[in-house]
Design a protein around this motif. Structure first.
Motif, PDB file in Angstrom:
ATOM      1  N   ALA A 141      -2.845 -14.261 -44.971  1.00 28.61           N
ATOM      2  CA  ALA A 141      -1.345 -14.284 -45.358  1.00 28.61           C
ATOM      3  C   ALA A 141      -0.533 -13.934 -44.317  1.00 28.61           C
ATOM      4  CB  ALA A 141      -1.405 -13.641 -46.779  1.00 28.61           C
ATOM      5  N   SER A 142       0.781 -14.483 -44.200  1.00 29.39           N
ATOM      6  CA  SER A 142       1.862 -13.785 -43.446  1.00 29.39           C
ATOM      7  C   SER A 142       2.586 -12.743 -44.412  1.00 29.39           C
ATOM      8  CB  SER A 142       3.005 -15.066 -43.229  1.00 29.39           C
ATOM      9  OG  SER A 142       2.305 -15.925 -42.723  1.00 29.39           O
ATOM     10  N   LEU A 192      -0.564 -12.263 -53.077  1.00 29.12           N
ATOM     11  CA  LEU A 192      -1.220 -11.400 -54.070  1.00 29.12           C
ATOM     12  C   LEU A 192      -0.641 -11.899 -55.227  1.00 29.12           C
ATOM     13  CD1 LEU A 192      -2.317  -8.295 -52.507  1.00 29.12           C
ATOM     14  CD2 LEU A 192      -3.809 -10.167 -53.033  1.00 29.12           C
ATOM     15  N   SER A 193       0.759 -11.911 -55.345  1.00 26.98           N
ATOM     16  CA  SER A 193       1.176 -12.238 -56.593  1.00 26.98           C
ATOM     17  C   SER A 193       0.848 -13.541 -56.997  1.00 26.98           C
ATOM     18  CB  SER A 193       2.736 -12.197 -56.299  1.00 26.98           C
ATOM     19  OG  SER A 193       3.437 -12.634 -57.303  1.00 26.98           O
ATOM     20  N   GLY A 194       0.643 -14.500 -56.150  1.00 25.93           N
ATOM     21  CA  GLY A 194       0.388 -15.722 -56.459  1.00 25.93           C
ATOM     22  C   GLY A 194      -0.929 -15.953 -56.818  1.00 25.93           C
ATOM     23  N   THR A 222      -7.104 -14.964 -63.267  1.00 22.88           N
ATOM     24  CA  THR A 222      -6.312 -14.582 -64.531  1.00 22.88           C
ATOM     25  C   THR A 222      -7.443 -14.178 -65.570  1.00 22.88           C
ATOM     26  OG1 THR A 222      -6.711 -17.014 -65.464  1.00 22.88           O
ATOM     27  CG2 THR A 222      -4.473 -16.056 -64.346  1.00 22.88           C
ATOM     28  N   GLN A 223      -8.413 -14.816 -65.609  1.00 23.46           N
ATOM     29  CA  GLN A 223      -9.724 -13.993 -66.670  1.00 23.46           C
ATOM     30  C   GLN A 223     -10.352 -12.918 -66.203  1.00 23.46           C
ATOM     31  OE1 GLN A 223     -10.158 -15.830 -69.407  1.00 23.46           O
ATOM     32  NE2 GLN A 223      -8.548 -17.170 -68.734  1.00 23.46           N
ATOM     33  N   LEU A 224     -10.584 -12.974 -64.939  1.00 26.34           N
ATOM     34  CA  LEU A 224     -11.228 -11.555 -64.363  1.00 26.34           C
ATOM     35  C   LEU A 224     -10.099 -11.061 -63.183  1.00 26.34           C
ATOM     36  CD1 LEU A 224     -14.683 -12.798 -63.947  1.00 26.34           C
ATOM     37  CD2 LEU A 224     -13.883 -11.070 -65.325  1.00 26.34           C
ATOM     38  N   LYS A 225      -9.831  -9.624 -63.529  1.00 23.75           N
ATOM     39  CA  LYS A 225      -8.822  -9.408 -62.499  1.00 23.75           C
ATOM     40  C   LYS A 225      -9.251  -8.851 -61.353  1.00 23.75           C
ATOM     41  CE  LYS A 225      -5.797  -9.432 -66.039  1.00 23.75           C
ATOM     42  NZ  LYS A 225      -5.268 -10.755 -66.227  1.00 23.75           N
ATOM     43  N   ILE A 226      -8.262  -8.549 -60.350  1.00 27.16           N
ATOM     44  CA  ILE A 226      -8.631  -8.026 -58.962  1.00 27.16           C
ATOM     45  C   ILE A 226      -8.688  -6.741 -59.060  1.00 27.16           C
ATOM     46  CG2 ILE A 226      -7.625  -7.688 -56.756  1.00 27.16           C
ATOM     47  CD1 ILE A 226      -5.951 -10.371 -57.365  1.00 27.16           C
ATOM     48  N   SER A 227     -10.231  -6.310 -58.523  1.00 25.60           N
ATOM     49  CA  SER A 227     -10.317  -4.748 -58.576  1.00 25.60           C
ATOM     50  C   SER A 227      -9.968  -4.078 -57.338  1.00 25.60           C
ATOM     51  CB  SER A 227     -11.753  -4.504 -58.908  1.00 25.60           C
ATOM     52  OG  SER A 227     -12.886  -5.245 -57.731  1.00 25.60           O
ATOM     53  N   THR A 228     -10.340  -5.014 -56.104  1.00 29.33           N
ATOM     54  CA  THR A 228      -9.799  -4.452 -54.711  1.00 29.33           C
ATOM     55  C   THR A 228      -9.232  -5.290 -53.931  1.00 29.33           C
ATOM     56  OG1 THR A 228     -11.867  -4.697 -53.669  1.00 29.33           O
ATOM     57  CG2 THR A 228     -11.604  -2.605 -54.806  1.00 29.33           C
ATOM     58  N   VAL A 229      -8.396  -4.844 -52.725  1.00 31.05           N
ATOM     59  CA  VAL A 229      -7.821  -5.603 -51.949  1.00 31.05           C
ATOM     60  C   VAL A 229      -8.056  -4.831 -50.481  1.00 31.05           C
ATOM     61  CG1 VAL A 229      -5.787  -6.857 -50.846  1.00 31.05           C
ATOM     62  CG2 VAL A 229      -6.086  -6.818 -53.252  1.00 31.05           C
ATOM     63  N   GLU A 230      -8.319  -5.726 -49.521  1.00 32.50           N
ATOM     64  CA  GLU A 230      -8.796  -4.760 -48.305  1.00 32.50           C
ATOM     65  C   GLU A 230      -8.250  -5.864 -47.146  1.00 32.50           C
ATOM     66  OE1 GLU A 230     -12.963  -3.921 -47.597  1.00 32.50           O
ATOM     67  OE2 GLU A 230     -13.310  -4.794 -49.613  1.00 32.50           O
ATOM     68  N   VAL A 231      -7.547  -5.203 -46.164  1.00 32.96           N
ATOM     69  CA  VAL A 231      -7.137  -5.991 -45.158  1.00 32.96           C
ATOM     70  C   VAL A 231      -8.189  -5.742 -43.976  1.00 32.96           C
ATOM     71  CG1 VAL A 231      -5.431  -6.025 -43.079  1.00 32.96           C
ATOM     72  CG2 VAL A 231      -4.695  -5.545 -45.594  1.00 32.96           C
TER      73      VAL A 231
END
Length: 68
Positions: free
Chosen positions: A18-19, A25-27, A35-44
């Motif tokens: 991603a730029s 992440l919003s997308g 939508t059914q299972l939520k995001i638990s972590t985001v790592e760069v």
């Protein structure tokens, strides 16, 4: 640009480029995959120019076994 890894509540991970990570992440949060299972972590995983990210993305997908 960044290479990032999203992990859902069920442990399934996704790697992408991603730029603008916040906008991307919003997308994702609106997509069927998250939508059914939520995001638990985001790592760069890597921060660099877009061309570097494109060159390295596949190696991160292989490393984290997220090709499915």
């Amino acid at each position: 640009a960044v290479i990032y890894k999203i992990t859902r509540e069920d442990g399934l991970s996704y790697i992408g480029i991603a730029s603008n990570l916040k906008k991307r992440l919003s997308g994702h949060r609106r997509s069927f995959r998250f939508t059914q299972l939520k995001i638990s972590t985001v790592e760069v995983l890597f921060d660099g120019d877009y061309e570097e990210c494109e060159a390295l993305e596949e190696s991160f997908i292989t490393q984290y076994d997220t090709a499915a």
